[in-house]
Design an enzyme around this catalytic site. Structure first.
Site, PDB file in Angstrom:
ATOM      1  N   GLU A  73     -23.680   1.855  66.216  1.00 50.86           N
ATOM      2  CA  GLU A  73     -24.649   0.984  65.550  1.00 50.86           C
ATOM      3  C   GLU A  73     -25.787   0.603  66.492  1.00 50.86           C
ATOM      4  OE1 GLU A  73     -20.842   0.972  63.464  1.00 50.86           O
ATOM      5  OE2 GLU A  73     -21.371   0.612  65.550  1.00 50.86           O
ATOM      6  N   ASN A 348     -21.457  10.444  64.753  1.00 44.06           N
ATOM      7  CA  ASN A 348     -22.822  10.899  64.509  1.00 44.06           C
ATOM      8  C   ASN A 348     -22.954  12.414  64.675  1.00 44.06           C
ATOM      9  OD1 ASN A 348     -25.632  11.328  64.494  1.00 44.06           O
ATOM     10  ND2 ASN A 348     -26.023   9.326  65.367  1.00 44.06           N
ATOM     11  N   GLU A 351     -26.953  13.809  66.320  1.00 36.66           N
ATOM     12  CA  GLU A 351     -27.349  13.840  67.724  1.00 36.66           C
ATOM     13  C   GLU A 351     -27.281  15.252  68.309  1.00 36.66           C
ATOM     14  OE1 GLU A 351     -25.176  10.846  69.808  1.00 36.66           O
ATOM     15  OE2 GLU A 351     -26.531   9.246  69.170  1.00 36.66           O
TER      16      GLU A 351
END
Length: 448
Positions: A73, A348, A351
């Site tokens: 986050e 994620n 990335e």
């Protein structure tokens, strides 16, 4: 903007009292949690005063408060915070996290330019002390952090709150079912739920938000910034290896996935004996353990701590630092993103794609359902249904540079198409940012 709930709704007092009573009864468990985690991560033994909102210093001038539970986050919030730090250096920022790794990431990104404390437990007294001490004029909450007493406290003090990059999986929605009457009332106090997708927006409405509160803004993760100095990292990495090696990276792995990583690396090295594994566990308390596991498997192991690079004869290189994962993605031919071979929900996926690395993941992706779906449809992601399928996907990609290039091109295009959430978010919150010195001076010069 919608008219948010500024007064108590019927039944709110009773629900809050029951919720708070349960928290107070269970509060001794928070000490047990801190102590048990502290034996694995010593940072949990520190800064307990912040966990209960006990501050030694005096309250300071009002701030913009941003809450980001942990590393993911914080990284998602980074583009927004960076732009506002440049545009509005006069704003005092207080950023809260829950985990020590989130705290370390805040410090690594912004140092002393922002203030960091841990978010206190959602006890009425703690939330009241937090709000009284920091006096936020605006609250920005990342993704899915819904703490009723904190939200009600902001409402009672007139602090506008936005839930940014808001996501809510079907699984999380089911998890809120017992608290839905209370969470729904708390949710209706926020000014806006800036949802990542239409599906997230619908689930927030099922949880209790009104249609007028929800705006589909897009995912801030698409506005990912390529790390500064990426080319220099790649050059140093290549120079350290002395000659070309095939390289794969296992990122954000969890304890239950470590045996699979060992098995996959053993399988791949049967075909490529000089294959190097870059291994980045999700949690720092696993750094030493994965190093030991790799050594027990009979491999020569290097570690990043201290600024070291892999040696030409290393078989495994453990990235036991924080904040460098994205740069090391750029050094790998293909990456496996963990948290996906177990029902954790994934991590994620954008990335590695952003730095030009082909991406493989497991099947458990409920925290990144929309991103994984779009990447899969675009040909920018390969999803293995189990560890064997992940190994097969990695093997196929290591053997096929053309397939890797096609995935990278698809990922780059998808990221470019998905960008824009940052500018929409900036426009969304602009009206509630503190007035600048120029605006205040202008208001004084031209009184109504």
């Amino acid at each position: 903007m919608p008219n948010v709930a500024k007064r108590k709704e019927p039944g709110e007092g009773v629900l809050r009292a029951l919720y708070s009573f349960a928290l107070y009864v269970l509060s001794p468990l928070t000490l047990y949690h801190l102590i048990s985690r502290g034996f694995r991560v010593h940072e949990y033994f520190r800064r307990w005063d912040e966990r209960y909102a006990t501050y030694g210093s005096q309250p300071r001038r009002p701030c913009v408060w941003l809450h980001a539970v942990s590393v993911g986050e914080v990284n998602a919030a980074a583009p927004l915070v960076n732009v506002l730090l440049r545009q509005r250096p006069d704003i005092r920022w207080v950023i809260t996290t829950i985990t020590p790794t989130g705290s370390e990431r805040v410090r690594a990104l912004w140092g002393e330019r922002v203030e960091h404390v841990y978010l206190p437990y959602d006890l009425p007294g703690s939330t009241a002390r937090f709000l009284q001490h920091f006096q936020p004029s605006l609250g920005l909450i990342m993704e899915t952090e819904l703490w009723p007493n904190m939200l009600f406290g902001c409402r009672d003090l007139g602090v506008p709150v936005y839930i940014l990059n808001a996501r809510l999986s079907a699984r999380s929605l089911r998890g809120y079912r017992l608290l839905r009457p209370l969470i729904g009332r708390a949710l209706r106090t926020v000014k806006c739920v800036a949802a990542q997708s239409a599906a997230d927006g619908r689930r927030f409405q099922k949880l209790g938000a009104t249609a007028a509160q929800v705006q589909v803004i897009g995912n801030l993760k698409y506005d990912v910034a390529v790390p500064d100095g990426l080319d220099a990292v790649r050059a140093a990495f290549s120079a350290a290896l002395a000659r070309p090696h095939p390289v794969w990276l296992a990122a954000s792995t969890h304890e239950g996935e470590e045996a699979a990583v060992i098995a996959i690396h053993r399988r791949l090295r049967a075909r490529w004996p000089d294959l190097l594994l870059l291994w980045a566990p999700r949690h720092p308390e696993r750094f030493a353990r994965v190093q030991a596991l790799a050594a027990e498997a009979g491999w020569k192991v290097g570690t990043r701590r201290g600024g070291h690079w892999p040696r030409p004869d290393d078989d495994v290189f453990v990235i036991d630092t924080l904040g460098e994962l994205m740069a090391f993605y750029g050094c790998a031919d293909v990456a496996f993103v963990g948290g996906s071979l177990q029902p954790i929900g994934g991590h994620n996926l954008l990335e590695p794609a952003a730095v030009g690395t082909a991406v493989v993941t497991g099947p458990h992706l409920h925290n990144f359902a929309e991103i994984s779906r779009r990447m899969d449809e675009a040909g920018a992601l390969r999803i293995g249904e189990d560890a064997d399928a992940v190994a097969a996907a990695l093997e196929a990609l290591l053997a096929d540079p053309g397939a890797r290039r096609a995935m990278v091109e698809a990922g780059t295009t998808l990221i470019e198409q998905g960008q824009g959430a940052l500018q929409r978010t900036l426009a969304l919150v602009a009206a509630d940012l503190p007035a600048s010195a120029e605006e205040i001076a202008g208001a004084v010069a031209t009184p109504s």
